[in-house]
Design a protein around this motif. Structure first.
Motif, PDB file in Angstrom:
ATOM      1  N   VAL A  22       0.707  -1.176   0.005  1.00 42.50           N
ATOM      2  CA  VAL A  22       0.156   0.028   0.142  1.00 42.50           C
ATOM      3  C   VAL A  22       0.768   1.487  -0.036  1.00 42.50           C
ATOM      4  N   ARG A  23       1.898   1.230   0.869  1.00 41.90           N
ATOM      5  CA  ARG A  23       2.908   2.527   1.036  1.00 41.90           C
ATOM      6  C   ARG A  23       3.484   2.719  -0.279  1.00 41.90           C
ATOM      7  N   ASP A  26       1.089   3.696  -2.860  1.00 40.09           N
ATOM      8  CA  ASP A  26       0.673   5.208  -2.558  1.00 40.09           C
ATOM      9  C   ASP A  26       1.860   6.255  -2.975  1.00 40.09           C
ATOM     10  N   PHE A  33      -3.797   7.689  -0.632  1.00 40.05           N
ATOM     11  CA  PHE A  33      -4.532   6.619   0.151  1.00 40.05           C
ATOM     12  C   PHE A  33      -4.928   6.953   1.492  1.00 40.05           C
ATOM     13  N   PHE A  54      -3.071  -0.088   7.646  1.00 44.96           N
ATOM     14  CA  PHE A  54      -2.353  -0.273   6.359  1.00 44.96           C
ATOM     15  C   PHE A  54      -1.780   1.027   5.511  1.00 44.96           C
ATOM     16  N   LEU A  55      -1.936   2.217   6.303  1.00 45.47           N
ATOM     17  CA  LEU A  55      -1.910   3.482   5.699  1.00 45.47           C
ATOM     18  C   LEU A  55      -0.845   4.106   6.624  1.00 45.47           C
TER      19      LEU A  55
END
Length: 183
Positions: A22-23, A26, A33, A54-55
């Motif tokens: 995710v990172r 992003d 995100f 997750f962010l």
């Protein structure tokens, strides 16, 4: 490592890889995100209860959560028969408390889970008084006790979600009390 322990360890790797993926996405794609973080008392913020871990704001933020999370998740699955329902309960408890009572900010990151696992493992060790649980509680207290005490203190001008830390620790305490037997 036993086969049962290996089966429980795979989700740790998947969770950490998902956080990193995710990172990376992003950072590469011009979509923020982090807009899906937890915004207290808003309808849009409800999705953040599950997405918040997750962010992360930066790779430094992610690294700061990945290392303790890997250690604490490993200790949890190694010492608890059904660890994943406990972990999910801490995430949901932290998110709900933060959504209901948190300061008005966009809360992101896995540190609520980190603080929840710290409080959980210490609580279980104190309550159960089993040699393994006590040893884990002492180890966690030595490694993370200072961070626990300083991380839950209010910092009104900070971008750090101290209230996410506080509610994560409170969730870990509650889950520890409700899932362990006092001796």
């Amino acid at each position: 490592m036993s086969t049962a322990l290996k089966k429980q360890a795979y989700p740790i790797l998947i969770l950490l890889l998902a956080m990193w993926l995710v990172r990376i996405v992003d950072a590469v794609i011009p979509i923020d995100f982090n807009q899906f973080g937890l915004l207290p008392r808003t309808l849009r913020g409800l999705v953040g209860i599950g997405l918040m871990p997750f962010l992360h704001a930066s790779f430094g933020h992610l690294i700061a959560n990945t290392i303790p999370l890997a250690i604490l998740l490993g200790l949890t699955i190694a010492s608890r028969h059904r660890a994943w329902p406990i972990i999910v309960a801490i995430v949901i408890g932290n998110g709900v408390l933060l959504w209901l009572l948190g300061r008005s900010a966009n809360h992101i990151g896995a540190s609520g889970l980190v603080f929840g696992l710290i409080a959980y493992l210490i609580t279980v060790g104190v309550r159960e008084k089993h040699p393994i649980s006590i040893t884990i509680a002492l180890l966690v207290g030595i490694l993370f006790g200072g961070a626990l005490l300083t991380g839950i203190l209010p910092r009104w001008s900070s971008v750090i979600s101290w209230d996410g830390h506080l509610f994560g620790a409170l969730s870990g305490l509650i889950v520890g009390i409700t899932t362990s037997r006092s001796r």
